[in-house]
Design a protein around this motif. Structure first.
Motif, PDB file in Angstrom:
ATOM      1  N   HIS A 259       0.861  -1.177   0.000  1.00 26.41           N
ATOM      2  CA  HIS A 259       0.000   0.000   0.000  1.00 26.41           C
ATOM      3  C   HIS A 259       0.906   1.238   0.000  1.00 26.41           C
ATOM      4  N   SER A 260       0.300   2.399  -0.002  1.00 22.90           N
ATOM      5  CA  SER A 260       1.091   3.628   0.077  1.00 22.90           C
ATOM      6  C   SER A 260       0.301   4.678   0.848  1.00 22.90           C
ATOM      7  N   PHE A 261       0.906   5.186   1.904  1.00 23.78           N
ATOM      8  CA  PHE A 261       0.283   6.171   2.785  1.00 23.78           C
ATOM      9  C   PHE A 261       0.618   7.563   2.262  1.00 23.78           C
ATOM     10  N   ALA A 262      -0.391   8.276   1.748  1.00 27.46           N
ATOM     11  CA  ALA A 262      -0.137   9.560   1.108  1.00 27.46           C
ATOM     12  C   ALA A 262      -1.167  10.591   1.543  1.00 27.46           C
ATOM     13  N   VAL A 263      -0.665  11.753   2.009  1.00 26.77           N
ATOM     14  CA  VAL A 263      -1.518  12.893   2.381  1.00 26.77           C
ATOM     15  C   VAL A 263      -0.937  14.111   1.659  1.00 26.77           C
ATOM     16  N   PRO A 264      -1.507  14.509   0.537  1.00 28.39           N
ATOM     17  CA  PRO A 264      -0.896  15.566  -0.289  1.00 28.39           C
ATOM     18  C   PRO A 264      -0.685  16.888   0.429  1.00 28.39           C
ATOM     19  N   SER A 265      -1.656  17.328   1.252  1.00 27.81           N
ATOM     20  CA  SER A 265      -1.541  18.647   1.882  1.00 27.81           C
ATOM     21  C   SER A 265      -0.500  18.683   2.993  1.00 27.81           C
ATOM     22  N   LEU A 266       0.013  17.527   3.404  1.00 33.92           N
ATOM     23  CA  LEU A 266       1.076  17.462   4.417  1.00 33.92           C
ATOM     24  C   LEU A 266       2.406  17.046   3.810  1.00 33.92           C
ATOM     25  N   TRP A 267       2.467  16.983   2.474  1.00 32.04           N
ATOM     26  CA  TRP A 267       3.691  16.613   1.768  1.00 32.04           C
ATOM     27  C   TRP A 267       4.229  15.271   2.283  1.00 32.04           C
ATOM     28  N   PHE A 268       3.325  14.306   2.357  1.00 27.10           N
ATOM     29  CA  PHE A 268       3.719  13.009   2.922  1.00 27.10           C
ATOM     30  C   PHE A 268       3.273  11.899   1.990  1.00 27.10           C
ATOM     31  N   LYS A 269       4.212  11.024   1.667  1.00 28.97           N
ATOM     32  CA  LYS A 269       3.920   9.819   0.895  1.00 28.97           C
ATOM     33  C   LYS A 269       5.017   8.805   1.173  1.00 28.97           C
ATOM     34  N   LEU A 270       4.603   7.618   1.610  1.00 30.38           N
ATOM     35  CA  LEU A 270       5.569   6.563   1.912  1.00 30.38           C
ATOM     36  C   LEU A 270       4.894   5.214   1.708  1.00 30.38           C
ATOM     37  N   ASP A 271       5.607   4.309   1.052  1.00 27.74           N
ATOM     38  CA  ASP A 271       5.054   2.990   0.759  1.00 27.74           C
ATOM     39  C   ASP A 271       4.961   2.140   2.018  1.00 27.74           C
ATOM     40  N   ALA A 272       3.909   1.333   2.056  1.00 27.39           N
ATOM     41  CA  ALA A 272       3.710   0.355   3.130  1.00 27.39           C
ATOM     42  C   ALA A 272       3.962  -1.026   2.538  1.00 27.39           C
ATOM     43  N   VAL A 273       5.087  -1.636   2.926  1.00 25.99           N
ATOM     44  CA  VAL A 273       5.533  -2.892   2.329  1.00 25.99           C
ATOM     45  C   VAL A 273       5.451  -4.002   3.373  1.00 25.99           C
ATOM     46  N   PRO A 274       4.832  -5.137   3.038  1.00 29.02           N
ATOM     47  CA  PRO A 274       4.761  -6.246   4.011  1.00 29.02           C
ATOM     48  C   PRO A 274       6.152  -6.715   4.429  1.00 29.02           C
ATOM     49  N   GLY A 275       6.325  -6.936   5.722  1.00 29.83           N
ATOM     50  CA  GLY A 275       7.602  -7.424   6.235  1.00 29.83           C
ATOM     51  C   GLY A 275       8.669  -6.367   6.380  1.00 29.83           C
ATOM     52  N   ARG A 276       8.329  -5.112   6.133  1.00 35.58           N
ATOM     53  CA  ARG A 276       9.319  -4.028   6.238  1.00 35.58           C
ATOM     54  C   ARG A 276       8.653  -2.832   6.907  1.00 35.58           C
ATOM     55  N   ILE A 277       9.425  -2.111   7.709  1.00 32.63           N
ATOM     56  CA  ILE A 277       8.934  -0.882   8.335  1.00 32.63           C
ATOM     57  C   ILE A 277       9.677   0.297   7.722  1.00 32.63           C
ATOM     58  N   ASN A 278       8.940   1.163   7.049  1.00 27.67           N
ATOM     59  CA  ASN A 278       9.488   2.407   6.518  1.00 27.67           C
ATOM     60  C   ASN A 278       9.151   3.534   7.484  1.00 27.67           C
ATOM     61  N   GLU A 279      10.105   4.428   7.681  1.00 26.03           N
ATOM     62  CA  GLU A 279       9.946   5.463   8.702  1.00 26.03           C
ATOM     63  C   GLU A 279      10.137   6.841   8.101  1.00 26.03           C
ATOM     64  N   LYS A 280       9.299   7.768   8.543  1.00 22.90           N
ATOM     65  CA  LYS A 280       9.390   9.145   8.077  1.00 22.90           C
ATOM     66  C   LYS A 280       8.737  10.058   9.112  1.00 22.90           C
ATOM     67  N   VAL A 281       9.144  11.322   9.109  1.00 22.54           N
ATOM     68  CA  VAL A 281       8.631  12.293  10.091  1.00 22.54           C
ATOM     69  C   VAL A 281       7.435  13.026   9.505  1.00 22.54           C
ATOM     70  N   LEU A 282       6.395  13.136  10.316  1.00 24.02           N
ATOM     71  CA  LEU A 282       5.219  13.943   9.973  1.00 24.02           C
ATOM     72  C   LEU A 282       5.169  15.138  10.912  1.00 24.02           C
ATOM     73  N   PHE A 283       4.956  16.313  10.338  1.00 20.11           N
ATOM     74  CA  PHE A 283       4.844  17.537  11.132  1.00 20.11           C
ATOM     75  C   PHE A 283       3.662  18.340  10.591  1.00 20.11           C
ATOM     76  N   VAL A 284       2.706  18.630  11.471  1.00 16.38           N
ATOM     77  CA  VAL A 284       1.518  19.397  11.078  1.00 16.38           C
ATOM     78  C   VAL A 284       1.563  20.740  11.787  1.00 16.38           C
ATOM     79  N   GLU A 285       1.442  21.813  11.020  1.00 16.18           N
ATOM     80  CA  GLU A 285       1.604  23.153  11.589  1.00 16.18           C
ATOM     81  C   GLU A 285       0.328  23.698  12.234  1.00 16.18           C
ATOM     82  N   LYS A 286      -0.824  23.352  11.693  1.00 13.52           N
ATOM     83  CA  LYS A 286      -2.075  23.943  12.173  1.00 13.52           C
ATOM     84  C   LYS A 286      -3.097  22.856  12.488  1.00 13.52           C
ATOM     85  N   PRO A 287      -3.927  23.080  13.514  1.00 13.12           N
ATOM     86  CA  PRO A 287      -5.006  22.119  13.777  1.00 13.12           C
ATOM     87  C   PRO A 287      -5.961  22.038  12.597  1.00 13.12           C
TER      88      PRO A 287
END
Length: 370
Positions: A259-287
């Motif tokens: 799968h792929s976890f993607a949120v365009p307005s937060l500039w975030f996209k990272l693949d979800a691969v079985p058997g592997r953990i991918n890591e990335k930082v998410l930072f949200v400026e406003k509620p």
């Protein structure tokens, strides 16, 4: 005869004296028995007083646990807009950097290159066609032109590469050591969000059904049935809730296919691969509420596993955490010591009750002996 009568009279006098003496001692024995229950009463009262602070301490937690209400999304914020051209408005530092690079650096450069190539093509078509130029030029090469069309593209690529490499490096910079960690798992066809720093509870997120259309997820309500629902095909029953204004470590994996976890307005996209953990930082400026979708073809319901990220101020995020069974605020230990601390209070209560029940019995048994 007289001696016998005298002895009999003396015996009766002694019995009367003993009875009078026993009646005189009875009130004192009653007074000796009465204080025992009165002495045990303060012990019970003090136990209740000792338990009262614990109840008072638990009261704010119970109040905070029921204070979460989902945010209502703002139209056009964190979601696609009909007829829009370009990137969504960004609400993260990396997103603002990428948005600037796209609009200020790349678009002007590619526009100039396209216009230049178009102008050159038009010049060649007009000036060097067979009718306008019957005798073709026999020039084999031009050193100056060749140097220019070699160096200029190199300089352009270098100018693009510098901010691009900087943006890539910032996107994959590790999260701080004490950053909140959230585990994201892609499933066919829903998302699961785990909170190991907040008691290790999990939230299952399914797309809401669309009224008048075939049911996508059985047992899930229809979109629009709550006042905080966002657009159809993007709103979910349980959002991924995060604190605003701080880096969050997202660890992403999959349970079945990619799968792929993607949120365009937060500039975030990272693949979800079985058997592997991918890591990335998410930072949200406003509620707010920010929507995305799975961006990797993952099966027949690929288009029905949206992502909804709800960013809350830290105090409201903590209140949301406490609405879940076993939820604790990150950085604090689980309340495992609470039952152990309550055990002495329970023991003291039991001992006080035992003393209160045994004391009158002992005194009552002692009275006849006296």
């Amino acid at each position: 005869m007289k001696s016998g009568e005298i002895a009999r009279a003396a015996s009766q006098a002694l019995k009367a004296l003993g009875l009078s003496f026993a009646l005189a001692l009875a009130p004192q024995a009653a007074l000796a028995v009465a204080p025992a229950p009165a002495a045990s009463a303060p012990a019970v009262t003090s136990t209740a007083d000792a338990a009262a602070p614990a109840a008072d301490a638990a009261a704010p937690v119970a109040a905070a646990a029921g204070s979460y209400t989902p945010l209502k999304p703002i139209e056009g914020v964190g979601m696609p807009v009909d007829g829009a051209i370009g990137l969504q408005q960004q609400y993260s530092p990396l997103g603002e950097y990428g948005h600037w690079m796209h609009n200020v650096v790349l678009l002007p450069i590619i526009t100039v290159i396209c216009v230049l190539v178009l102008v050159l093509l038009l010049i060649v078509i007009v000036r060097y066609n067979r009718r306008a130029n019957p005798v073709a030029s026999k020039t084999s090469h031009n050193t100056l032109i060749e140097v220019i069309w070699t160096l200029v593209p190199v300089l352009i690529l270098i100018g693009i590469a510098v901010p691009s490499i900087d943006l890539l490096a910032k996107q994959f910079k590790p999260a701080p050591a004490k950053a909140l960690t959230i585990k994201v798992t892609g499933n066919q066809w829903f998302w699961t969000y785990g909170y190991p720093d907040n008691g290790d509870f999990e939230v299952v997120s399914n797309m809401l059904n669309v009224p008048g259309q075939p049911t996508i997820n059985n047992g899930v309500r229809d979109v629009g049935s709550k006042p905080w629902d966002g657009p159809s095909h993007l709103e979910v029953d349980n959002r991924m809730v995060v604190p605003v204004g701080e880096p969050i470590r997202l660890q992403i994996t999959a349970a079945d296919v990619i799968h792929s976890f993607a949120v365009p307005s937060l500039w975030f996209k990272l693949d979800a691969v079985p058997g592997r953990i991918n890591e990335k930082v998410l930072f949200v400026e406003k509620p707010g509420v920010y929507y995305g979708q799975c961006s990797e073809l993952c099966g027949v319901k690929h288009g029905y596993m949206p992502i909804a990220v709800e960013a809350l101020p830290r105090d409201k995020y903590n209140a949301w955490v406490l609405t879940h069974a076993g939820g604790v605020i990150d950085g604090q230990k689980k309340p495992e010591a609470a039952p152990a601390a309550a055990a002495p209070v329970a023991d003291a209560t039991a001992d006080a009750a035992a003393d209160a029940s045994e004391a009158p019995a002992a005194d009552a048994s002692a009275a006849p002996a006296a």
